[in-house]
Design a protein around this motif. Structure first.
Motif, PDB file in Angstrom:
ATOM      1  N   ASN A   1       0.832  -1.212   0.000  1.00 10.52           N
ATOM      2  CA  ASN A   1       0.000   0.000   0.000  1.00 10.52           C
ATOM      3  C   ASN A   1       0.868   1.264   0.000  1.00 10.52           C
ATOM      4  O   ASN A   1       0.584   2.245  -0.703  1.00 10.52           O
ATOM      5  CB  ASN A   1      -0.929  -0.001   1.209  1.00 10.52           C
ATOM      6  CG  ASN A   1      -2.005  -1.077   1.108  1.00 10.52           C
ATOM      7  OD1 ASN A   1      -2.361  -1.497   0.001  1.00 10.52           O
ATOM      8  ND2 ASN A   1      -2.501  -1.537   2.251  1.00 10.52           N
ATOM      9  N   ALA A   2       1.937   1.240   0.804  1.00 14.41           N
ATOM     10  CA  ALA A   2       2.836   2.400   0.822  1.00 14.41           C
ATOM     11  C   ALA A   2       3.533   2.580  -0.527  1.00 14.41           C
ATOM     12  O   ALA A   2       3.741   3.708  -1.008  1.00 14.41           O
ATOM     13  CB  ALA A   2       3.868   2.248   1.940  1.00 14.41           C
ATOM     14  N   ASN A   3       3.903   1.455  -1.176  1.00 17.78           N
ATOM     15  CA  ASN A   3       4.532   1.543  -2.508  1.00 17.78           C
ATOM     16  C   ASN A   3       3.545   2.078  -3.546  1.00 17.78           C
ATOM     17  O   ASN A   3       3.918   2.859  -4.441  1.00 17.78           O
ATOM     18  CB  ASN A   3       5.057   0.170  -2.902  1.00 17.78           C
ATOM     19  CG  ASN A   3       5.842   0.211  -4.209  1.00 17.78           C
ATOM     20  OD1 ASN A   3       6.361   1.266  -4.583  1.00 17.78           O
ATOM     21  ND2 ASN A   3       5.925  -0.903  -4.904  1.00 17.78           N
ATOM     22  N   TRP A   4       2.293   1.706  -3.419  1.00 19.98           N
ATOM     23  CA  TRP A   4       1.290   2.190  -4.391  1.00 19.98           C
ATOM     24  C   TRP A   4       1.024   3.693  -4.212  1.00 19.98           C
ATOM     25  O   TRP A   4       0.873   4.423  -5.188  1.00 19.98           O
ATOM     26  CB  TRP A   4      -0.002   1.411  -4.198  1.00 19.98           C
ATOM     27  CG  TRP A   4      -1.101   1.895  -5.104  1.00 19.98           C
ATOM     28  CD1 TRP A   4      -1.246   1.670  -6.426  1.00 19.98           C
ATOM     29  CD2 TRP A   4      -2.210   2.709  -4.701  1.00 19.98           C
ATOM     30  NE1 TRP A   4      -2.358   2.290  -6.910  1.00 19.98           N
ATOM     31  CE2 TRP A   4      -2.984   2.942  -5.861  1.00 19.98           C
ATOM     32  CE3 TRP A   4      -2.615   3.248  -3.490  1.00 19.98           C
ATOM     33  CZ2 TRP A   4      -4.148   3.682  -5.833  1.00 19.98           C
ATOM     34  CZ3 TRP A   4      -3.775   3.989  -3.464  1.00 19.98           C
ATOM     35  CH2 TRP A   4      -4.530   4.212  -4.625  1.00 19.98           C
ATOM     36  N   LEU A   5       0.988   4.152  -2.965  1.00 18.14           N
ATOM     37  CA  LEU A   5       0.799   5.570  -2.718  1.00 18.14           C
ATOM     38  C   LEU A   5       2.018   6.390  -3.160  1.00 18.14           C
ATOM     39  O   LEU A   5       1.888   7.519  -3.646  1.00 18.14           O
ATOM     40  CB  LEU A   5       0.533   5.815  -1.224  1.00 18.14           C
ATOM     41  CG  LEU A   5      -0.805   5.292  -0.687  1.00 18.14           C
ATOM     42  CD1 LEU A   5      -0.866   5.482   0.822  1.00 18.14           C
ATOM     43  CD2 LEU A   5      -1.980   5.987  -1.362  1.00 18.14           C
ATOM     44  N   ASP A   6       3.204   5.854  -3.017  1.00 14.66           N
ATOM     45  CA  ASP A   6       4.417   6.585  -3.389  1.00 14.66           C
ATOM     46  C   ASP A   6       4.674   6.566  -4.900  1.00 14.66           C
ATOM     47  O   ASP A   6       5.469   7.338  -5.418  1.00 14.66           O
ATOM     48  CB  ASP A   6       5.622   5.987  -2.661  1.00 14.66           C
ATOM     49  CG  ASP A   6       6.834   6.909  -2.755  1.00 14.66           C
ATOM     50  OD1 ASP A   6       6.676   8.118  -2.536  1.00 14.66           O
ATOM     51  OD2 ASP A   6       7.943   6.411  -3.058  1.00 14.66           O
ATOM     52  N   SER A   7       4.013   5.662  -5.639  1.00 15.29           N
ATOM     53  CA  SER A   7       4.257   5.561  -7.090  1.00 15.29           C
ATOM     54  C   SER A   7       3.716   6.770  -7.863  1.00 15.29           C
ATOM     55  O   SER A   7       4.124   7.010  -8.997  1.00 15.29           O
ATOM     56  CB  SER A   7       3.609   4.280  -7.628  1.00 15.29           C
ATOM     57  OG  SER A   7       2.191   4.337  -7.458  1.00 15.29           O
ATOM     58  N   ALA A   8       2.812   7.520  -7.254  1.00 19.47           N
ATOM     59  CA  ALA A   8       2.268   8.696  -7.958  1.00 19.47           C
ATOM     60  C   ALA A   8       3.317   9.778  -8.154  1.00 19.47           C
ATOM     61  O   ALA A   8       3.233  10.577  -9.087  1.00 19.47           O
ATOM     62  CB  ALA A   8       1.082   9.250  -7.184  1.00 19.47           C
ATOM     63  N   ALA A   9       4.319   9.850  -7.287  1.00 17.33           N
ATOM     64  CA  ALA A   9       5.353  10.882  -7.393  1.00 17.33           C
ATOM     65  C   ALA A   9       6.623  10.377  -8.065  1.00 17.33           C
ATOM     66  O   ALA A   9       7.603  11.119  -8.158  1.00 17.33           O
ATOM     67  CB  ALA A   9       5.694  11.421  -6.000  1.00 17.33           C
ATOM     68  N   ARG A  10       6.647   9.155  -8.515  1.00 13.65           N
ATOM     69  CA  ARG A  10       7.853   8.587  -9.136  1.00 13.65           C
ATOM     70  C   ARG A  10       7.647   8.441 -10.642  1.00 13.65           C
ATOM     71  O   ARG A  10       6.520   8.430 -11.150  1.00 13.65           O
ATOM     72  CB  ARG A  10       8.202   7.229  -8.527  1.00 13.65           C
ATOM     73  CG  ARG A  10       8.638   7.309  -7.074  1.00 13.65           C
ATOM     74  CD  ARG A  10       8.978   5.942  -6.529  1.00 13.65           C
ATOM     75  NE  ARG A  10       9.477   6.000  -5.167  1.00 13.65           N
ATOM     76  CZ  ARG A  10      10.765   6.156  -4.852  1.00 13.65           C
ATOM     77  NH1 ARG A  10      11.678   6.265  -5.824  1.00 13.65           N
ATOM     78  NH2 ARG A  10      11.148   6.190  -3.586  1.00 13.65           N
TER      79      ARG A  10
ATOM     80  N   GLY B   1       8.340   6.447 -14.462  1.00 11.66           N
ATOM     81  CA  GLY B   1       8.287   5.086 -14.956  1.00 11.66           C
ATOM     82  C   GLY B   1       6.878   4.576 -15.106  1.00 11.66           C
ATOM     83  O   GLY B   1       5.931   5.101 -14.509  1.00 11.66           O
ATOM     84  N   PRO B   2       6.680   3.567 -15.953  1.00 10.98           N
ATOM     85  CA  PRO B   2       5.324   3.036 -16.175  1.00 10.98           C
ATOM     86  C   PRO B   2       4.724   2.383 -14.938  1.00 10.98           C
ATOM     87  O   PRO B   2       3.507   2.362 -14.766  1.00 10.98           O
ATOM     88  CB  PRO B   2       5.520   2.024 -17.317  1.00 10.98           C
ATOM     89  CG  PRO B   2       6.962   1.632 -17.232  1.00 10.98           C
ATOM     90  CD  PRO B   2       7.694   2.835 -16.736  1.00 10.98           C
ATOM     91  N   PHE B   3       5.559   1.855 -14.045  1.00 10.85           N
ATOM     92  CA  PHE B   3       5.055   1.198 -12.840  1.00 10.85           C
ATOM     93  C   PHE B   3       5.254   2.046 -11.585  1.00 10.85           C
ATOM     94  O   PHE B   3       4.989   1.583 -10.482  1.00 10.85           O
ATOM     95  CB  PHE B   3       5.750  -0.159 -12.654  1.00 10.85           C
ATOM     96  CG  PHE B   3       5.525  -1.095 -13.804  1.00 10.85           C
ATOM     97  CD1 PHE B   3       4.301  -1.747 -13.960  1.00 10.85           C
ATOM     98  CD2 PHE B   3       6.523  -1.295 -14.748  1.00 10.85           C
ATOM     99  CE1 PHE B   3       4.100  -2.603 -15.028  1.00 10.85           C
ATOM    100  CE2 PHE B   3       6.312  -2.160 -15.796  1.00 10.85           C
ATOM    101  CZ  PHE B   3       5.112  -2.796 -15.966  1.00 10.85           C
ATOM    102  N   GLY B   4       5.748   3.288 -11.746  1.00 13.04           N
ATOM    103  CA  GLY B   4       5.943   4.168 -10.605  1.00 13.04           C
ATOM    104  C   GLY B   4       7.036   3.711  -9.655  1.00 13.04           C
ATOM    105  O   GLY B   4       6.907   3.892  -8.434  1.00 13.04           O
ATOM    106  N   GLN B   5       8.100   3.124 -10.203  1.00 14.42           N
ATOM    107  CA  GLN B   5       9.196   2.640  -9.382  1.00 14.42           C
ATOM    108  C   GLN B   5      10.511   3.335  -9.669  1.00 14.42           C
ATOM    109  O   GLN B   5      11.560   2.892  -9.208  1.00 14.42           O
ATOM    110  CB  GLN B   5       9.369   1.120  -9.593  1.00 14.42           C
ATOM    111  CG  GLN B   5       8.151   0.308  -9.200  1.00 14.42           C
ATOM    112  CD  GLN B   5       8.334  -1.164  -9.452  1.00 14.42           C
ATOM    113  OE1 GLN B   5       9.377  -1.586  -9.962  1.00 14.42           O
ATOM    114  NE2 GLN B   5       7.315  -1.982  -9.099  1.00 14.42           N
TER     115      GLN B   5
END
Length: 244
Positions: A223-232, A234-238
């Motif tokens: 869940n924390a990785n999914w919330l942080d992907s909006a500011a990163r 790449g296609p997968f937000g990583q």
């Protein structure tokens, strides 16, 4: 062979033709002299320049009166002048725009400058007043009553009315609406991607490593990785952060 000091144009060997003294390519240079151009000059009795036969009377006539051109000669010279501004305007009205067409129009048409008015003996025109005309004074009552403002508002109202009528008579374009048949012709049905093929022998084998302490910690990390992907990126937000 003659020495260089005594050589001249007349000392030539062989046949001497007249073109040797006229053609600049055949003229030889003489020692201590500039090369001649080869142009034939008139005889010794020729007088250069133009001889004027005008007899102005000398100094007595200059002191007594000022010698000017006669009025008839002035009118004659004035009639010879052509009004090129009017000729160009007439050529444009006739539809001629290229320089060749305008030149042909000038050759076949003639518009002269109108004759000047007669001049008095003292050099002034008979029906002209020297100086400029004074502007008439502005009426004070018109300023107090704001007449110029009302006139301007009326002109703007008339201009707006004319513009509104032009827009009313302007043809309106009909929007091309899409029908269901046309939309179905352009529609592209979605195609689901083919599933990833896994060998049957690896389907029942579970993961060998589990770095999370519990399933609850695993869900919290995802869940924390999914919330942080909006500011990163790449296609997968990583990737790296987008604001860097």
């Amino acid at each position: 062979m003659l020495p260089a000091t005594s050589w001249s144009e007349t000392n030539r060997v062989g046949e001497v033709r007249d073109s040797m003294l006229i053609n600049p390519l055949l003229i030889r240079s003489e020692l201590g002299k500039g090369k001649r151009s080869g142009n034939t000059l008139p005889g010794p009795n020729h007088v250069y320049g133009s001889y004027s036969i005008v007899r102005d009377g000398g100094v007595p006539e200059a002191i007594g009166r000022w010698h000017t051109i006669q009025r008839k000669e002035q009118e004659k010279l004035h009639k010879v002048k052509r009004n090129f501004v009017a000729l160009n305007r007439a050529a444009l009205k006739a539809g001629l725009v290229t320089p060749q067409e305008i030149y042909q129009f000038r050759a076949t048409h003639n518009i002269g400058i109108p004759g000047k008015k007669t001049v008095k003996k003292d050099g002034l025109l008979p029906d002209i007043t020297c100086g400029i005309f004074r502007r008439p004074s502005t009426p004070m009552f018109d300023l107090l009553e704001h007449k110029y403002q009302q006139r301007w508002i009326e002109e703007q109202r008339v201009a707006d009315e004319i513009l509104r009528k032009r827009k009313a008579h302007r043809a309106t374009t009909i929007k091309n609406y899409q029908t269901r048949a046309s939309m179905l012709c352009k529609a592209v049905p979605p195609v689901e991607p083919a599933p990833i093929m896994h060998p049957l022998r690896y389907q029942k084998i579970g993961p060998h490593l589990d770095t999370f302490r519990s399933s609850k910690a695993r869900r919290a990390a995802f869940n924390a990785n999914w919330l942080d992907s909006a500011a990163r990126r790449g296609p997968f937000g990583q990737g790296v952060y987008a604001f860097e």
